[in-house]
Design a protein around this motif. Structure first.
Motif, mmCIF file in Angstrom:
data_model
loop_
_atom_site.group_PDB
_atom_site.id
_atom_site.type_symbol
_atom_site.label_atom_id
_atom_site.label_comp_id
_atom_site.label_asym_id
_atom_site.label_seq_id
_atom_site.Cartn_x
_atom_site.Cartn_y
_atom_site.Cartn_z
ATOM 1 N N ALA A 69 -4.708 -0.922 4.141
ATOM 2 C CA ALA A 69 -5.469 -0.072 3.227
ATOM 3 C C ALA A 69 -6.802 0.333 3.843
ATOM 4 O O ALA A 69 -7.398 -0.426 4.613
ATOM 5 C CB ALA A 69 -5.718 -0.813 1.920
ATOM 6 N N PRO A 70 -7.313 1.527 3.515
ATOM 7 C CA PRO A 70 -8.668 1.904 3.942
ATOM 8 C C PRO A 70 -9.692 0.902 3.418
ATOM 9 O O PRO A 70 -9.512 0.304 2.357
ATOM 10 C CB PRO A 70 -8.864 3.284 3.311
ATOM 11 N N TRP A 109 -11.607 -1.443 -6.075
ATOM 12 C CA TRP A 109 -10.782 -1.179 -4.884
ATOM 13 C C TRP A 109 -10.780 -2.399 -3.961
ATOM 14 O O TRP A 109 -9.736 -2.793 -3.436
ATOM 15 C CB TRP A 109 -11.316 0.048 -4.150
ATOM 16 N N VAL A 129 -7.170 -3.657 -3.782
ATOM 17 C CA VAL A 129 -6.512 -2.980 -2.663
ATOM 18 C C VAL A 129 -6.974 -3.510 -1.310
ATOM 19 O O VAL A 129 -6.194 -4.129 -0.572
ATOM 20 C CB VAL A 129 -6.744 -1.451 -2.732
ATOM 21 N N ALA A 130 -8.243 -3.280 -0.974
ATOM 22 C CA ALA A 130 -8.714 -3.621 0.373
ATOM 23 C C ALA A 130 -8.573 -5.108 0.667
ATOM 24 O O ALA A 130 -8.265 -5.499 1.798
ATOM 25 C CB ALA A 130 -10.168 -3.175 0.539
ATOM 26 N N ALA A 138 -9.997 6.863 1.077
ATOM 27 C CA ALA A 138 -8.562 6.843 0.767
ATOM 28 C C ALA A 138 -7.980 8.218 0.484
ATOM 29 O O ALA A 138 -6.762 8.389 0.486
ATOM 30 C CB ALA A 138 -8.308 5.923 -0.432
ATOM 31 N N GLU A 154 -15.343 1.332 -6.396
ATOM 32 C CA GLU A 154 -15.353 0.672 -5.082
ATOM 33 C C GLU A 154 -15.170 -0.834 -5.239
ATOM 34 O O GLU A 154 -14.427 -1.465 -4.474
ATOM 35 C CB GLU A 154 -16.658 0.977 -4.349
ATOM 36 N N TYR A 198 0.818 -1.216 0.000
ATOM 37 C CA TYR A 198 0.000 0.000 0.000
ATOM 38 C C TYR A 198 0.851 1.266 0.000
ATOM 39 O O TYR A 198 0.488 2.275 -0.598
ATOM 40 C CB TYR A 198 -0.945 0.008 1.205
ATOM 41 N N ARG A 204 -8.791 6.138 -8.162
ATOM 42 C CA ARG A 204 -8.953 7.251 -7.221
ATOM 43 C C ARG A 204 -9.302 8.549 -7.949
ATOM 44 O O ARG A 204 -10.052 9.380 -7.431
ATOM 45 C CB ARG A 204 -7.676 7.406 -6.395
ATOM 46 N N SER A 262 -12.529 1.440 2.163
ATOM 47 C CA SER A 262 -13.248 1.919 0.984
ATOM 48 C C SER A 262 -12.384 2.917 0.226
ATOM 49 O O SER A 262 -11.589 3.653 0.829
ATOM 50 C CB SER A 262 -14.559 2.591 1.398
ATOM 51 N N ILE A 263 -12.561 2.955 -1.081
ATOM 52 C CA ILE A 263 -11.837 3.943 -1.883
ATOM 53 C C ILE A 263 -12.235 5.354 -1.490
ATOM 54 O O ILE A 263 -11.440 6.293 -1.610
ATOM 55 C CB ILE A 263 -12.083 3.705 -3.393
#
Length: 412
Positions: free
Chosen positions: A176-177, A165, A169-170, A183, A162, A67, A151, A179-180
């Motif tokens: 990572a957060p 993401w 990512v998540a 972020a 989302e 991340y 983003r 939710s996008i």
């Protein structure tokens, strides 16, 4: 002809509807309908397919993103094209931010689409082989590039971004957060290398011209050629290897001589007000070549002396026996003469393409190894380039069978 909101949400999707509204200039009426929605869906496939490419090969190779790469860029040993994508991402972020601050969502969409096209049709396409054998820098760079794209556009397209993401990512990075939309705005990935961005733009222009020259000459892009000549593209010298690969030529020459034909025509907005109707006579004389160019750059024609700003000077490059394409001062010529070696390599490319398409039709996975049997018409290709063919189609063995009418692929 009214389309209800409920029907549109169901058949188009909320993000597609938002995209249609946001992509439209605010001073024009929007022709809302299903045809426009299908066009948006088609465009968004570029983003979707790029993410799918990373997920597919990331799963195969066990890639785990970091991340912190989103803050300043990956710390891996980056190639020049990796640095180009990160610089391109930074430029897209700056363009999108400026557009948001002007409340111009249509300009955000324009910046996003141009960036995703560069990411997909240049970075991924140029680097496919690096993902086949786990090049860490390539995986990390593409991941950062894709997440940056999400983003940028998440305020406009909240649901698809989302979803991606969560996938990219998540679900992959513990820190990572969730939710996008938590972020924040993307951070700079480094100082934007304007020289690198500019040289790559010229490189892509050269490639497009080279492809056009091949197409206009009736030579398919899979057919290797001996050489290409470039005029007016000095900024792309550092990317000669890319040009060679993209145009499928053995060598690229930036210094070879060429015949340049110079022509003139009136600069009508400037010349017309001065000489009035006589501009037609001047245009005809210039087209016929009935003029004299003086030492100071002025042109004597039809009893008039035209200053340099009253004429448009055009240079046309010609190379006898070569295919040529030109745009402004940039020209690319490709040698159209084929020898036995080039023809043989062209047949290999055609065969590899057909075999990989056959793999897909048979439902084989990307990593499946195969055994391959070919008709005797391909015997010379196997003799000369058997290892190359095997590597391209993941064949553990290649045999030639005179009784076959078509290739036979079996899972190894």
């Amino acid at each position: 002809n009214l389309i209800s909101a409920e029907e549109a949400f169901e058949k188009m999707g909320a993000d597609v509807m938002r995209w249609m509204y946001c992509a439209h200039p605010p001073d024009r009426n929007l022709l809302f309908g299903y045809e426009g929605a299908r066009e948006v869906q088609r465009r968004l496939l570029t983003l979707w397919n790029s993410a799918k490419f990373l997920v597919d090969y990331g799963n195969i190779e066990g890639f785990v993103p970091t991340y912190s790469d989103l803050e300043g860029g990956p710390s891996a040993d980056l190639t020049e094209i990796d640095r180009w994508l990160l610089a391109r991402a930074d430029r897209a972020v700056a363009e999108a931010r400026a557009a948001y601050e002007r409340w111009r969502s249509d300009e955000v969409v324009e910046a996003f689409e141009a960036y995703v096209d560069d990411l997909s049709n240049w970075y991924i396409r140029r680097n496919r082989r690096r993902f086949y054998e786990y090049d860490e820098a390539a995986f990390r760079t593409l991941w950062v590039g894709l997440v940056t794209a999400l983003r940028i556009v998440s305020p406009i397209m909240p649901f698809l971004t989302e979803h991606l993401w969560q996938v990219l990512v998540a679900g992959r990075c513990e820190d990572a957060p969730d939710s996008i939309h938590l972020a924040g705005w993307p951070s700079a990935l480094g100082a934007v290398d304007e020289e690198l961005l500019s040289s790559m733009e010229v490189t892509r222009e050269i490639v497009e011209l080279g492809r056009r020259a091949r197409t206009e000459a009736g030579v398919k892009l899979r057919q290797p050629l001996r050489s290409a000549r470039v005029r007016g593209g000095d900024a792309a010298r550092r990317h000669a290897d890319i040009i060679r690969d993209e145009l499928r030529v053995k060598e690229v020459d930036f210094d070879a001589p060429a015949v340049v034909e110079v022509s003139y025509k009136p600069n009508f907005p400037v010349l017309g007000p001065r000489i009035g109707p006589k501009v037609k006579e001047v245009a005809a004389a210039l087209a016929a070549g009935d003029y004299e160019v003086r030492e100071d750059g002025s042109v004597a024609v039809a009893g008039e002396v035209l200053s340099s700003d009253e004429v448009v000077r055009t240079e046309t490059v010609t190379v006898e026996g070569w295919g040529v394409a030109q745009e402004g001062n940039l020209a690319v010529a490709v040698d159209l003469e084929l020898d036995e070696e080039l023809i043989l390599e062209g047949r290999v490319y055609d065969l590899v393409r057909a075999l990989n398409e056959q793999r897909k039709q048979q439902g084989l996975e990307l990593t499946d190894r195969i055994t391959l049997r070919l008709p005797s018409e391909h015997a010379d290709l196997v003799d000369r380039h058997g290892e190359w063919i095997a590597a391209e189609v993941l064949a553990t063995s290649i045999g030639v069978d005179g009784s076959l009418d078509a290739p036979v692929i079996e899972k190894a």
